[in-house]
Design a protein around this motif. Structure first.
Motif, PDB file in Angstrom:
ATOM      1  N   LEU A  70       0.821  -1.212   0.000  1.00 44.06           N
ATOM      2  CA  LEU A  70       0.000   0.000   0.000  1.00 44.06           C
ATOM      3  C   LEU A  70       0.852   1.257   0.000  1.00 44.06           C
ATOM      4  N   ALA A  71       2.065   1.165   0.514  1.00 46.44           N
ATOM      5  CA  ALA A  71       2.992   2.299   0.407  1.00 46.44           C
ATOM      6  C   ALA A  71       3.422   2.482  -1.046  1.00 46.44           C
ATOM      7  N   ILE A 148       4.113  -7.983 -14.863  1.00 50.98           N
ATOM      8  CA  ILE A 148       2.884  -7.358 -14.390  1.00 50.98           C
ATOM      9  C   ILE A 148       2.012  -6.883 -15.551  1.00 50.98           C
ATOM     10  N   ALA A 149       2.630  -6.354 -16.597  1.00 57.62           N
ATOM     11  CA  ALA A 149       1.859  -5.760 -17.692  1.00 57.62           C
ATOM     12  C   ALA A 149       0.923  -6.758 -18.357  1.00 57.62           C
ATOM     13  N   ASP A 150       1.315  -8.037 -18.390  1.00 60.10           N
ATOM     14  CA  ASP A 150       0.519  -9.040 -19.094  1.00 60.10           C
ATOM     15  C   ASP A 150      -0.148 -10.034 -18.149  1.00 60.10           C
ATOM     16  N   TYR A 151      -0.036  -9.781 -16.850  1.00 61.73           N
ATOM     17  CA  TYR A 151      -0.506 -10.792 -15.891  1.00 61.73           C
ATOM     18  C   TYR A 151      -2.016 -10.992 -15.957  1.00 61.73           C
ATOM     19  N   ARG A 152      -2.763  -9.903 -15.986  1.00 61.32           N
ATOM     20  CA  ARG A 152      -4.220 -10.029 -15.949  1.00 61.32           C
ATOM     21  C   ARG A 152      -4.724 -10.885 -17.116  1.00 61.32           C
ATOM     22  N   ARG A 153      -4.135 -10.682 -18.301  1.00 63.42           N
ATOM     23  CA  ARG A 153      -4.581 -11.426 -19.485  1.00 63.42           C
ATOM     24  C   ARG A 153      -4.316 -12.920 -19.326  1.00 63.42           C
ATOM     25  N   VAL A 182     -15.324  -8.244 -13.948  1.00 63.64           N
ATOM     26  CA  VAL A 182     -14.434  -8.237 -12.780  1.00 63.64           C
ATOM     27  C   VAL A 182     -13.104  -7.575 -13.128  1.00 63.64           C
ATOM     28  N   ASN A 183     -12.579  -7.836 -14.318  1.00 63.79           N
ATOM     29  CA  ASN A 183     -11.299  -7.253 -14.707  1.00 63.79           C
ATOM     30  C   ASN A 183     -11.366  -5.735 -14.820  1.00 63.79           C
ATOM     31  N   VAL A 184     -12.510  -5.206 -15.244  1.00 68.32           N
ATOM     32  CA  VAL A 184     -12.670  -3.752 -15.283  1.00 68.32           C
ATOM     33  C   VAL A 184     -12.484  -3.184 -13.880  1.00 68.32           C
ATOM     34  N   TRP A 185     -13.058  -3.837 -12.907  1.00 69.86           N
ATOM     35  CA  TRP A 185     -12.933  -3.364 -11.523  1.00 69.86           C
ATOM     36  C   TRP A 185     -11.527  -3.562 -10.991  1.00 69.86           C
ATOM     37  N   LEU A 186     -10.920  -4.695 -11.314  1.00 70.73           N
ATOM     38  CA  LEU A 186      -9.549  -4.945 -10.850  1.00 70.73           C
ATOM     39  C   LEU A 186      -8.575  -3.917 -11.426  1.00 70.73           C
ATOM     40  N   ASP A 187      -8.854  -3.465 -12.642  1.00 70.15           N
ATOM     41  CA  ASP A 187      -7.979  -2.476 -13.279  1.00 70.15           C
ATOM     42  C   ASP A 187      -8.083  -1.097 -12.634  1.00 70.15           C
ATOM     43  N   ALA A 188      -9.035  -0.924 -11.718  1.00 69.36           N
ATOM     44  CA  ALA A 188      -9.201   0.370 -11.050  1.00 69.36           C
ATOM     45  C   ALA A 188      -8.129   0.612  -9.996  1.00 69.36           C
ATOM     46  N   PHE A 189      -7.353  -0.435  -9.650  1.00 70.16           N
ATOM     47  CA  PHE A 189      -6.255  -0.242  -8.708  1.00 70.16           C
ATOM     48  C   PHE A 189      -5.065  -1.077  -9.168  1.00 70.16           C
ATOM     49  N   PRO A 190      -3.865  -0.717  -8.729  1.00 67.43           N
ATOM     50  CA  PRO A 190      -2.657  -1.364  -9.263  1.00 67.43           C
ATOM     51  C   PRO A 190      -2.552  -2.832  -8.874  1.00 67.43           C
ATOM     52  N   LEU A 191      -1.903  -3.610  -9.740  1.00 69.11           N
ATOM     53  CA  LEU A 191      -1.545  -4.971  -9.382  1.00 69.11           C
ATOM     54  C   LEU A 191      -0.506  -4.921  -8.264  1.00 69.11           C
ATOM     55  N   LEU A 192      -0.655  -5.800  -7.292  1.00 65.95           N
ATOM     56  CA  LEU A 192       0.237  -5.835  -6.151  1.00 65.95           C
ATOM     57  C   LEU A 192       1.182  -7.030  -6.291  1.00 65.95           C
ATOM     58  N   PRO A 193       2.485  -6.817  -6.402  1.00 65.33           N
ATOM     59  CA  PRO A 193       3.420  -7.922  -6.680  1.00 65.33           C
ATOM     60  C   PRO A 193       3.306  -9.094  -5.715  1.00 65.33           C
ATOM     61  N   ARG A 194       3.192  -8.825  -4.415  1.00 66.40           N
ATOM     62  CA  ARG A 194       3.108  -9.939  -3.462  1.00 66.40           C
ATOM     63  C   ARG A 194       1.807 -10.697  -3.646  1.00 66.40           C
ATOM     64  N   ASN A 195       0.743  -9.994  -3.996  1.00 68.20           N
ATOM     65  CA  ASN A 195      -0.522 -10.657  -4.264  1.00 68.20           C
ATOM     66  C   ASN A 195      -0.422 -11.569  -5.482  1.00 68.20           C
ATOM     67  N   ILE A 196       0.363 -11.150  -6.494  1.00 65.62           N
ATOM     68  CA  ILE A 196       0.561 -11.996  -7.675  1.00 65.62           C
ATOM     69  C   ILE A 196       1.257 -13.301  -7.285  1.00 65.62           C
ATOM     70  N   GLU A 197       2.263 -13.213  -6.420  1.00 61.15           N
ATOM     71  CA  GLU A 197       2.950 -14.416  -5.963  1.00 61.15           C
ATOM     72  C   GLU A 197       1.972 -15.364  -5.272  1.00 61.15           C
ATOM     73  N   HIS A 198       1.140 -14.804  -4.400  1.00 56.34           N
ATOM     74  CA  HIS A 198       0.160 -15.620  -3.693  1.00 56.34           C
ATOM     75  C   HIS A 198      -0.841 -16.221  -4.668  1.00 56.34           C
ATOM     76  N   SER A 199      -1.279 -15.422  -5.629  1.00 60.83           N
ATOM     77  CA  SER A 199      -2.227 -15.897  -6.626  1.00 60.83           C
ATOM     78  C   SER A 199      -1.660 -17.061  -7.424  1.00 60.83           C
ATOM     79  N   ASN A 200      -0.391 -16.959  -7.799  1.00 57.88           N
ATOM     80  CA  ASN A 200       0.231 -18.035  -8.563  1.00 57.88           C
ATOM     81  C   ASN A 200       0.342 -19.325  -7.757  1.00 57.88           C
ATOM     82  N   ALA A 201       0.621 -19.201  -6.463  1.00 53.74           N
ATOM     83  CA  ALA A 201       0.669 -20.391  -5.611  1.00 53.74           C
ATOM     84  C   ALA A 201      -0.717 -21.036  -5.528  1.00 53.74           C
TER      85      ALA A 201
END
Length: 238
Positions: A70-71, A148-153, A182-201
């Motif tokens: 969040l920082a 990150i740029a292509d993660y959502r797709r 849902v992706n329209v709403w997700l695009d309203a805030f930045p992708l969070l790198p640590r969240n991506i790691e958790h999502s991939n797990a």
């Protein structure tokens, strides 16, 4: 002996223990709620990390990672020194205007749970040939290494592949339409790198359960996965 002063209802709501399966996402969502509800005003400091960890029932590392995310996105400011700590940004970032009501958000997310949990269970219940198994694992691996740029797709393609493997043709169209919203709403805030790691797990757990033919595990894993992004959506948009 010190006497603990009861927290007002709103403070108890945002400083309550989070769920275990998506501790990071839920912690981020609680911190965002704290900011959005004005429990801690812009320019004011959050409770210390140790105290937050106790209130949320998570590790200090989880709190620290949530604060760092969040920082990085401009909601919090970390200061060192005698008067240091974690402060709410002043001014706060302006969220993108997506025009979603709480009722619409819950409707779309509820439908997503039904559709995607059903798809995962159906896919796990089928006998998949070697090509289908290879494609599913490849989709997971692609999402795990992309930037990150292509993660959502690629994340979306993995979920649509699961829908295809359920072998219910109309289900793919329904999930595609739902995820587009849902992706329209997700695009309203930045992708969070640590969240991506958790999502991939979590992706790996979902895919592994499908490939092993474990229907209950596949459904449970995808519901836990969806709960993480739901927490973020409610935190940022709710």
């Amino acid at each position: 002996m010190s006497v603990e002063v009861p927290l007002p209802a709103v403070r108890r709501a945002v400083y309550r223990p989070v769920r275990g399966g998506n501790a990071l996402e839920d912690t981020i969502a609680r911190l965002i709620q704290t900011v959005r509800l004005g429990v801690v005003a812009p320019g004011e400091s959050l409770p210390p990390e140790r105290e937050l960890a106790g209130l949320y029932g998570v590790s200090r590392d989880t709190v620290r990672e949530a604060i760092r995310e969040l920082a990085d996105t401009g909601y919090l400011v970390r200061r060192r020194g005698r008067y240091g700590g974690t402060f709410v940004a002043d001014p706060l970032p302006q969220p993108a205007a997506v025009g979603v009501s709480a009722t619409e958000l819950e409707d779309v997310l509820g439908l997503r749970r039904v559709l995607e949990a059903g798809a995962a269970r159906a896919a796990a219940g089928r006998t998949l040939d070697s090509d289908a198994r290879a494609e599913l694992w490849a989709r997971h691996e692609e999402a795990a290494v992309v930037g990150i740029a292509d993660y959502r797709r690629l994340d979306t393609l993995l979920h649509l592949t699961i829908a295809e493997l359920a072998a219910v043709p109309s289900l793919v169209a329904l999930i595609a339409e739902n995820r587009a919203q849902v992706n329209v709403w997700l695009d309203a805030f930045p992708l969070l790198p640590r969240n991506i790691e958790h999502s991939n797990a979590q992706h790996e757990a979902i895919v592994s359960a499908i490939l092993a033919g474990r229907t209950d595990a596949a459904e449970a894993a995808i519901l836990e996965h969806l709960a993480g992004s739901e927490a973020l959506l409610r935190g940022f948009l709710g």
